[in-house]
Design a protein around this motif. Structure first.
Motif, PDB file in Angstrom:
ATOM      1  N   THR A 280     108.358-152.956  52.061  1.00 55.88           N
ATOM      2  CA  THR A 280     108.252-152.151  50.849  1.00 55.88           C
ATOM      3  C   THR A 280     107.885-153.031  49.653  1.00 55.88           C
ATOM      4  O   THR A 280     107.039-152.647  48.837  1.00 55.88           O
ATOM      5  CB  THR A 280     109.570-151.399  50.580  1.00 55.88           C
ATOM      6  OG1 THR A 280     109.832-150.549  51.706  1.00 55.88           O
ATOM      7  CG2 THR A 280     109.486-150.562  49.324  1.00 55.88           C
ATOM      8  N   ALA A 281     108.501-154.202  49.558  1.00 54.09           N
ATOM      9  CA  ALA A 281     108.160-155.129  48.470  1.00 54.09           C
ATOM     10  C   ALA A 281     106.687-155.530  48.557  1.00 54.09           C
ATOM     11  O   ALA A 281     105.980-155.559  47.543  1.00 54.09           O
ATOM     12  CB  ALA A 281     109.053-156.366  48.528  1.00 54.09           C
ATOM     13  N   ALA A 282     106.214-155.797  49.757  1.00 54.68           N
ATOM     14  CA  ALA A 282     104.795-156.159  49.940  1.00 54.68           C
ATOM     15  C   ALA A 282     103.885-154.994  49.567  1.00 54.68           C
ATOM     16  O   ALA A 282     102.845-155.192  48.925  1.00 54.68           O
ATOM     17  CB  ALA A 282     104.554-156.603  51.377  1.00 54.68           C
ATOM     18  N   ASP A 283     104.269-153.784  49.950  1.00 55.12           N
ATOM     19  CA  ASP A 283     103.474-152.600  49.609  1.00 55.12           C
ATOM     20  C   ASP A 283     103.395-152.400  48.098  1.00 55.12           C
ATOM     21  O   ASP A 283     102.331-152.128  47.545  1.00 55.12           O
ATOM     22  CB  ASP A 283     104.052-151.339  50.261  1.00 55.12           C
ATOM     23  CG  ASP A 283     103.909-151.323  51.776  1.00 55.12           C
ATOM     24  OD1 ASP A 283     103.139-152.146  52.322  1.00 55.12           O
ATOM     25  OD2 ASP A 283     104.592-150.492  52.417  1.00 55.12           O
ATOM     26  N   ILE A 284     104.532-152.529  47.422  1.00 56.18           N
ATOM     27  CA  ILE A 284     104.573-152.382  45.964  1.00 56.18           C
ATOM     28  C   ILE A 284     103.731-153.475  45.308  1.00 56.18           C
ATOM     29  O   ILE A 284     102.956-153.220  44.385  1.00 56.18           O
ATOM     30  CB  ILE A 284     106.025-152.417  45.449  1.00 56.18           C
ATOM     31  CG1 ILE A 284     106.770-151.171  45.908  1.00 56.18           C
ATOM     32  CG2 ILE A 284     106.075-152.556  43.930  1.00 56.18           C
ATOM     33  CD1 ILE A 284     108.275-151.230  45.688  1.00 56.18           C
ATOM     34  N   SER A 285     103.893-154.680  45.791  1.00 55.93           N
ATOM     35  CA  SER A 285     103.143-155.811  45.258  1.00 55.93           C
ATOM     36  C   SER A 285     101.638-155.575  45.380  1.00 55.93           C
ATOM     37  O   SER A 285     100.882-155.787  44.432  1.00 55.93           O
ATOM     38  CB  SER A 285     103.537-157.088  46.009  1.00 55.93           C
ATOM     39  OG  SER A 285     102.860-158.197  45.492  1.00 55.93           O
ATOM     40  N   ARG A 286     101.229-155.100  46.538  1.00 58.23           N
ATOM     41  CA  ARG A 286      99.813-154.825  46.791  1.00 58.23           C
ATOM     42  C   ARG A 286      99.318-153.672  45.907  1.00 58.23           C
ATOM     43  O   ARG A 286      98.254-153.756  45.297  1.00 58.23           O
ATOM     44  CB  ARG A 286      99.620-154.503  48.271  1.00 58.23           C
ATOM     45  CG  ARG A 286      98.253-154.683  48.802  1.00 58.23           C
ATOM     46  CD  ARG A 286      98.143-154.576  50.335  1.00 58.23           C
ATOM     47  NE  ARG A 286      99.189-153.867  51.040  1.00 58.23           N
ATOM     48  CZ  ARG A 286     100.231-154.449  51.660  1.00 58.23           C
ATOM     49  NH1 ARG A 286     100.360-155.756  51.657  1.00 58.23           N
ATOM     50  NH2 ARG A 286     101.136-153.733  52.291  1.00 58.23           N
ATOM     51  N   GLU A 287     100.115-152.613  45.816  1.00 56.50           N
ATOM     52  CA  GLU A 287      99.705-151.439  45.050  1.00 56.50           C
ATOM     53  C   GLU A 287      99.529-151.740  43.564  1.00 56.50           C
ATOM     54  O   GLU A 287      98.580-151.287  42.934  1.00 56.50           O
ATOM     55  CB  GLU A 287     100.730-150.318  45.225  1.00 56.50           C
ATOM     56  CG  GLU A 287     100.368-149.045  44.485  1.00 56.50           C
ATOM     57  CD  GLU A 287     101.345-147.904  44.732  1.00 56.50           C
ATOM     58  OE1 GLU A 287     101.271-146.924  43.966  1.00 56.50           O
ATOM     59  OE2 GLU A 287     102.162-147.981  45.672  1.00 56.50           O
TER      60      GLU A 287
END
Length: 133
Positions: free
Chosen positions: A62-69
């Motif tokens: 989730t942290a990676a997804d948020i970071s990417r988004e």
């Protein structure tokens, strides 16, 4: 807030990310372990491991997804739990078992840190707090 102020804030944030290497140091997931208290420390540890690895299984993703988004690096993913001294009060036993199970659970979900191996002292020392300390 007017439209120009919002646009200015967005532009300023983008500038900070690009020019000043803005990042988010840490995101934290809080997990209550009160329902993991048990008169048997081994059962309590099993419940703790199960709860943390279930609830935090997607924390890093989730942290990676948020970071990417949003385009903002998130450096650490932390889990914080109920003060372990409260569980020691219920189970007795060696508090080091709790430290080991917390470490094992954090590693299983690839969290950067796990916090909660402490005693709540300002409100008064409990039996579990005394044992932990």
């Amino acid at each position: 807030m007017n439209k120009n102020t919002n646009s200015d804030n967005i532009i300023e944030t983008i500038r900070m990310i690009e020019e000043e290497n803005l990042d988010i140091r840490t995101i934290t997931m809080g997990i209550s372990l009160m329902d993991c208290a048990d008169s048997d420390i081994d059962r309590s540890c099993e419940k703790i491991y199960q709860k943390i690895t279930t609830k935090a299984k997607d924390l890093v993703k989730t942290a990676a997804d948020i970071s990417r988004e949003y385009g903002i690096p998130i450096i650490n993913q932390r889990i914080t739990v109920t003060p372990i001294s409260l569980l020691v009060s219920a189970s007795g036993g060696d508090p080091v078992k709790y430290a080991k199970i917390l470490d094992k659970a954090a590693k299983a979900v690839n969290a950067s840190f796990i916090g909660g191996f402490f005693a709540v002292v300002p409100e008064g020392m409990t039996a579990g707090g005394k044992t932990l300390i």
